[in-house]
Design an enzyme around this catalytic site. Structure first.
Site, PDB file in Angstrom:
ATOM      1  N   ARG A  79       0.810  -1.215   0.000  1.00 37.01           N
ATOM      2  CA  ARG A  79       0.000   0.000   0.000  1.00 37.01           C
ATOM      3  C   ARG A  79       0.848   1.272   0.000  1.00 37.01           C
ATOM      4  O   ARG A  79       0.515   2.262   0.658  1.00 37.01           O
ATOM      5  CB  ARG A  79      -0.971   0.012   1.186  1.00 37.01           C
ATOM      6  N   SER A  87     -12.423  -1.637   1.400  1.00 37.65           N
ATOM      7  CA  SER A  87     -11.629  -1.961   2.583  1.00 37.65           C
ATOM      8  C   SER A  87     -10.736  -0.779   2.937  1.00 37.65           C
ATOM      9  O   SER A  87     -10.004  -0.265   2.092  1.00 37.65           O
ATOM     10  CB  SER A  87     -10.764  -3.195   2.325  1.00 37.65           C
TER      11      SER A  87
END
Length: 247
Positions: free
Chosen positions: A185, A234
């Site tokens: 990420r 999410s």
């Protein structure tokens, strides 16, 4: 607003909206207004816009798909950019690095404004495998490249060959994947640069198998996320060695 944006932005083509509410551009459907929202259609107009922003010290915010974003009630100062036009195009080049006979691989050249989920579906319909994990991820390819988007099935670092980046100097540079600092990420792009496109690798597969994997991933998403409400998918980052949530 301390800038005369309607005048400053006259040289920039594309649709321009001033004092534009941004709630409709966010998957959470919240947020105040942008001083200016520019829907940029091509790289030349993006270069012009970037040069104006740098010359006048105007903040430049790339919106992407608005799906990983909380916009405050006070809105966003400066210029907000949404990529449209040629930034939403995609081209598949089979056999880019091998003889055409027995071709099993291809390169995908896609603009930063492409929907990541639609790109995955488009490739699946042509029996190209590699982006199954991306189906159902909200947002654009550009935003996904910045955060190295992914799911439990994989992430972009596994398929990225290179990123096309507009540097602060106004030059477009192709940066190979190993120099992007892609990690869980996260990534490391040059300061004040803008991702304008990416080159991805895919391989020939069985369409039924590819679409089955995509359906399974989407069904899991429907079980674990409130897709019937305004949301951002999410929003958890997994701690090292484990997961933030379980089925």
């Amino acid at each position: 607003m301390k800038w005369d944006l309607p005048t400053l932005l006259e040289p920039v083509g594309g649709r321009k909206r001033f004092h534009q509410p941004l709630a409709r551009y966010s998957s959470f459907r919240i947020g105040g207004s942008a001083d200016a929202l520019v829907l940029v259609e091509d790289i030349e107009n993006l270069k012009t816009l970037q040069a104006i922003a740098l010359a006048h010290d105007i903040p430049l915010f790339i919106l992407g798909g608005g799906s990983n974003l909380l916009i405050r009630d006070g809105g966003i100062r400066g210029i907000v950019v949404a990529m449209r036009g040629t930034f939403r195009t995609c081209r598949v080049v089979p056999c880019a690095d091998e003889p055409e006979s027995g071709c099993q691989r291809a390169e995908v050249h896609a603009g930063a404004g492409c929907s990541l989920s639609r790109l995955a579906m488009q490739l699946a319909q042509q029996s190209w495998s590699g982006l199954e994990f991306a189906y159902g991820i909200p947002g654009t390819l550009g935003g996904a490249m910045i955060m190295n988007a992914g799911t439990h099935l994989g992430d972009l670092s596994q398929v990225v060959i290179a990123a096309q980046v507009l540097l602060a100097s106004g030059r477009v540079e192709t940066i190979p994947s190993q120099d992007l600092g892609l990690r869980y990420r996260g990534s490391s792009y040059p300061a004040a640069s803008i991702v304008v496109g990416a080159t991805l690798r895919v391989q020939q597969g069985n369409r039924d198998t590819i679409e089955s994997a995509m359906r399974e991933s989407n069904e899991r998403r429907q079980r674990t996320q409130p897709l019937w409400l305004p949301n951002a998918g999410s929003i958890f980052k997994n701690p090292p060695g484990t997961a933030a949530a379980f089925d």
